[in-house]
Design a protein around this motif. Structure first.
Motif, PDB file in Angstrom:
ATOM      1  N   LEU A 174       0.959  -1.608  -0.010  1.00 40.57           N
ATOM      2  CA  LEU A 174       0.165   0.055   0.504  1.00 40.57           C
ATOM      3  C   LEU A 174       0.182   1.092   0.384  1.00 40.57           C
ATOM      4  O   LEU A 174       0.494   2.116  -0.624  1.00 40.57           O
ATOM      5  CB  LEU A 174      -1.056   0.070   1.291  1.00 40.57           C
ATOM      6  N   GLU A 175       2.141   1.373   1.011  1.00 41.16           N
ATOM      7  CA  GLU A 175       2.959   2.459   0.688  1.00 41.16           C
ATOM      8  C   GLU A 175       3.815   2.584  -0.688  1.00 41.16           C
ATOM      9  O   GLU A 175       3.475   3.760  -1.177  1.00 41.16           O
ATOM     10  CB  GLU A 175       3.833   1.857   2.187  1.00 41.16           C
ATOM     11  N   ALA A 176       3.353   1.256  -1.385  1.00 45.38           N
ATOM     12  CA  ALA A 176       4.426   2.174  -2.915  1.00 45.38           C
ATOM     13  C   ALA A 176       3.264   2.104  -3.731  1.00 45.38           C
ATOM     14  O   ALA A 176       3.410   2.902  -3.940  1.00 45.38           O
ATOM     15  CB  ALA A 176       4.892   0.888  -3.091  1.00 45.38           C
ATOM     16  N   ALA A 177       1.793   1.202  -3.374  1.00 44.81           N
ATOM     17  CA  ALA A 177       0.819   2.356  -4.203  1.00 44.81           C
ATOM     18  C   ALA A 177       0.844   4.040  -4.245  1.00 44.81           C
ATOM     19  O   ALA A 177       0.207   4.368  -5.580  1.00 44.81           O
ATOM     20  CB  ALA A 177      -0.456   1.176  -3.929  1.00 44.81           C
ATOM     21  N   LYS A 178       0.382   4.111  -3.001  1.00 42.35           N
ATOM     22  CA  LYS A 178       0.411   5.794  -2.519  1.00 42.35           C
ATOM     23  C   LYS A 178       1.611   6.558  -3.484  1.00 42.35           C
ATOM     24  O   LYS A 178       1.412   7.377  -4.655  1.00 42.35           O
ATOM     25  CB  LYS A 178       0.534   6.104  -1.259  1.00 42.35           C
ATOM     26  N   LYS A 179       3.336   6.295  -3.241  1.00 35.72           N
ATOM     27  CA  LYS A 179       4.032   6.397  -4.000  1.00 35.72           C
ATOM     28  C   LYS A 179       3.925   6.449  -5.551  1.00 35.72           C
ATOM     29  O   LYS A 179       4.417   7.533  -6.152  1.00 35.72           O
ATOM     30  CB  LYS A 179       5.482   6.437  -3.531  1.00 35.72           C
ATOM     31  N   LEU A 180       3.773   5.293  -6.244  1.00 36.06           N
ATOM     32  CA  LEU A 180       3.002   5.549  -7.534  1.00 36.06           C
ATOM     33  C   LEU A 180       2.219   6.166  -8.258  1.00 36.06           C
ATOM     34  O   LEU A 180       2.239   6.384  -9.539  1.00 36.06           O
ATOM     35  CB  LEU A 180       3.312   3.901  -7.693  1.00 36.06           C
ATOM     36  N   THR A 181       1.008   6.152  -7.367  1.00 35.44           N
ATOM     37  CA  THR A 181       0.413   6.863  -8.305  1.00 35.44           C
ATOM     38  C   THR A 181       0.479   8.321  -8.094  1.00 35.44           C
ATOM     39  O   THR A 181       0.970   9.216  -7.473  1.00 35.44           O
ATOM     40  CB  THR A 181      -0.957   6.965  -6.871  1.00 35.44           C
ATOM     41  N   ASN A 182       0.265   8.739  -9.593  1.00 31.91           N
ATOM     42  CA  ASN A 182      -0.186  10.078 -10.186  1.00 31.91           C
ATOM     43  C   ASN A 182      -0.705  10.751 -10.622  1.00 31.91           C
ATOM     44  O   ASN A 182      -1.278  10.548 -12.130  1.00 31.91           O
ATOM     45  CB  ASN A 182       1.599  10.832 -10.938  1.00 31.91           C
ATOM     46  N   PRO A 183      -2.363  10.976  -9.991  1.00 30.06           N
ATOM     47  CA  PRO A 183      -3.537  11.746 -10.328  1.00 30.06           C
ATOM     48  C   PRO A 183      -3.298  12.352 -11.943  1.00 30.06           C
ATOM     49  O   PRO A 183      -3.751  12.291 -12.413  1.00 30.06           O
ATOM     50  CB  PRO A 183      -4.244  12.302  -9.346  1.00 30.06           C
ATOM     51  N   GLU A 184      -2.299  13.849 -11.669  1.00 32.79           N
ATOM     52  CA  GLU A 184      -2.064  14.785 -12.634  1.00 32.79           C
ATOM     53  C   GLU A 184      -1.900  13.482 -14.075  1.00 32.79           C
ATOM     54  O   GLU A 184      -2.170  14.227 -15.170  1.00 32.79           O
ATOM     55  CB  GLU A 184      -0.655  15.622 -12.675  1.00 32.79           C
ATOM     56  N   LYS A 185      -0.759  12.878 -14.182  1.00 26.95           N
ATOM     57  CA  LYS A 185      -0.666  11.439 -15.062  1.00 26.95           C
ATOM     58  C   LYS A 185      -1.675  10.272 -15.568  1.00 26.95           C
ATOM     59  O   LYS A 185      -1.451  10.459 -16.677  1.00 26.95           O
ATOM     60  CB  LYS A 185       1.037  11.234 -14.713  1.00 26.95           C
TER      61      LYS A 185
END
Length: 424
Positions: free
Chosen positions: A179-190
Motif C-alpha cells: 500500500l505504501e508503494a502504491a501511494k507513491k506510485l499513484t500520480n493523478p496528474e499523469k
C-alpha cells in the motif's frame, strides 16, 4: 443429483454411441494405422496455440496416420461455440477444459470417461500436481487429464517504479509495504495509478482473502463461508484501495479499461495477474522491456490462487481410440516437456516447471513457480459459475462505494447456499 438441461436428447444419444465405441486399453495402444484420420483439438489461448501445435506435430511424427488440427477460438466465444457443438453432436475430439465449466460438461455426459487410462497405467495421476485432477472428477470418475497449473503473482512496471524512486517488490513485501508503494506510485496528474483493484476473483481479491486466512466455501464445498471475519476484512481492504486509498482506478474506470491493458500502456504500476499472461506480456514490446514479476505481498500468511486446465475428450468423438492415444501423449512427460520448453504453460506434470521458467529470460517467472508450494486451489463445486456470478454482481455495489462488504456479505452467503442446494 440434478442434471443441467443444455444437452439435447440427440446429443446424449450420440454421447452414448461414442462411449459404446470405446475400445479396450489394448486398442488405445494399437489404434489402427491402416488409414489416416483427423482429430480436432480446441484451444482458446492464442498465445498458447503455437505450443499446442508443436505438441501435435511431435505426436504426428510418431503416429503418421493421425493428423491433429488445432482449432483456436478466443475465450469470449470459446464456450458458446463448444456448447453449441456439444449440443449438436459435433464437438471437437479433444477439448481444452477449464474448471469454471468442467462440471457442466461432466454432468451432462458430454465428455468421455477416462478412468481406463488411469486404471491400466497409461496415465499415473501421481505424476501431476495434487488437487488439479479433483477439478475434473465427477461422481468418482475422471473426465480430464491435468494439463497445467497456474498461480497469480504481482506484475510490476520497472520504469514507473524507477520514476517514482520506489524499490522493486520482493518476498519481504507485506500488505503495508504494498500500500505504501502504491501511494507513491499513484500520480493523478499523469493519470497513473499504483494498482488496479478490479472486481475479479481469480486475478484479484481471492488472493487477498486467502492471504488473510479467509475462505469462501467449507471443507466439503457444500456451504458458503463468505460472511466470516477474515474474508470480509480482506475483501474490504482490497476494495478500499480504490474507494478509500485512491491508489486504484475506480470500478467505473476499470469496467471500460482492462487492468492488463492499462498495465501494458503504462497507466498502472502494478497488477495481480496469472502465469498465463507471461506469453502475452513477452510479445508486447512495452511490457517485455519494462515489466517484471514478484511473489504476492504477504498477509497473515503466504497464499495465491492455484488453478489448472485439463485435456478432455468429447463423448461424441468418432475416433475414441486415437483421441485417447493423443491425449496420453500430451499427458506424458514428453508432451509436458514440450509444453514447458516452449513457454506454453507451467506443466501440471511435476518436475518440469523450471523448464517453463527458462523460456522467459526477461521476467522473474520463478515467482509463479515459488507460489505453487503455498497455492490455494480455487474454490469450486457443481455450481461455481452461478454463485461466482452472484458474488460478482452483488459486490459491485461495494466496488462502487455505495455499501460496505459487511453490509452484503450475508446476502452473498445465503444466495450461494441456495444456489448450491438447488444444484445438488
Amino acid at each position: 443429483m440434478k442434471r443441467l438441461k443444455w444437452v439435447t436428447i440427440g446429443a446424449l444419444t450420440l454421447a452414448i454411441l461414442g462411449l459404446s465405441g470405446c475400445g479396450s486399453n489394448e486398442d488405445v495402444k494399437n489404434a489402427s494405422d491402416s488409414k489416416s484420420i483427423t482429430l480436432k483439438f480446441s484451444v482458446w489461448e492464442t498465445y498458447e496455440a503455437p505450443g499446442m501445435k508443436e505438441i501435435a506435430k511431435a505426436f504426428e511424427k510418431e503416429n503418421p496416420s493421425i493428423h491433429v488440427e488445432v482449432e483456436v477460438t478466443p475465450w469470449e466465444q470459446y464456450w458458446t461455440k463448444i456448447e453449441a457443438a456439444a449440443t449438436g453432436g459435433t464437438a471437437p475430439d479433444i477439448i481444452t477444459m477449464h474448471s469454471n465449466e468442467s462440471y457442466r460438461y461432466m454432468s451432462n455426459g458430454a465428455l468421455l470417461n477416462l478412468d481406463d487410462l488411469t486404471k491400466n497405467g497409461n496415465i499415473d495421476l501421481k505424476n501431476y500436481k495434487k488437487g488439479i485432477s479433483d477439478l475434473y472428477t465427477y461422481e468418482g470418475s475422471l473426465y480430464a487429464i491435468p494439463k497445467d497449473v497456474s498461480t497469480v503473482a504481482l506484475w510490476y512496471n520497472k520504469a514507473l517504479f524507477d520514476e517514482a524512486d520506489v524499490s522493486y517488490p520482493d518476498d519481504t513485501w507485506t500488505w503495508d509495504t504494498f500500500l505504501e508503494a502504491a501511494k507513491k506510485l499513484t500520480n493523478p496528474e499523469k493519470g497513473i495509478y499504483g494498482y488496479a483493484a478490479s472486481n475479479n476473483s481469480q486475478d484479484g481479491y481471492n488472493n487477498f482473502i486467502f492471504q488473510n486466512e479467509g475462505t469462501k466455501l467449507n471443507a466439503d464445498r457444500t456451504k458458503s463461508t463468505f460472511n466470516t471475519k477474515n474474508t470480509v476484512e480482506a475483501l474490504q481492504w482490497y476494495i478500499d484501495l480504490a474507494t478509500k486509498e485512491k491508489v486504484s482506478p475506480t470500478s467505473a474506470q476499470l469496467s471500460e479499461n482492462d487492468p492488463a491493458a492499462m498495465f501494458q500502456s503504462g497507466r498502472v504500476a502494478m497488477i495481480t495477474h496469472g502465469s498465463w499472461m507471461a506469453n502475452q506480456f513477452k510479445e508486447n514490446e512495452y511490457t517485455k522491456e519494462n515489466a517484471d514479476i514478484a511473489v504476492l505481498p504477504k498477509g497473515k500468511t503466504r497464499a495465491a490462487q492455484l488453478n489448472g486446465l485439463g485435456y478432455s475428450i468429447s463423448a461424441t468423438t468418432k475416433h475414441p481410440d486415437e483421441a485417447k492415444k493423443f491425449l496420453t501423449f500430451m499427458a506424458s512427460k514428453k508432451g509436458n516437456t514440450i509444453q514447458a520448453e516452449n513457454g506454453t504453460a507451467i506443466p501440471a506434470y511435476e518436475g518440469l516447471a523450471e523448464e517453463w521458467v527458462k523460456s522467459f529470460p526477461d521476467f522473474n517467472a520463478q515467482a509463479f513457480v515459488d507460489e505453487i508450494d503455498y497455492g490455494v486451489l480455487r474454490p469450486f463445486n457443481q455450481a461455481t459459475i452461478k454463485w461466482e456470478t452472484l458474488e460478482t454482481e452483488t459486490l459491485q455495489e461495494a466496488f462502487n462505494g455505495k455499501v460496505s462488504v459487511k453490509d452484503i456479505a450475508q446476502d452473498i452467503q445465503d444466495g450461494t447456499d441456495k444456489i448450491i442446494k438447488e444444484a445438488q
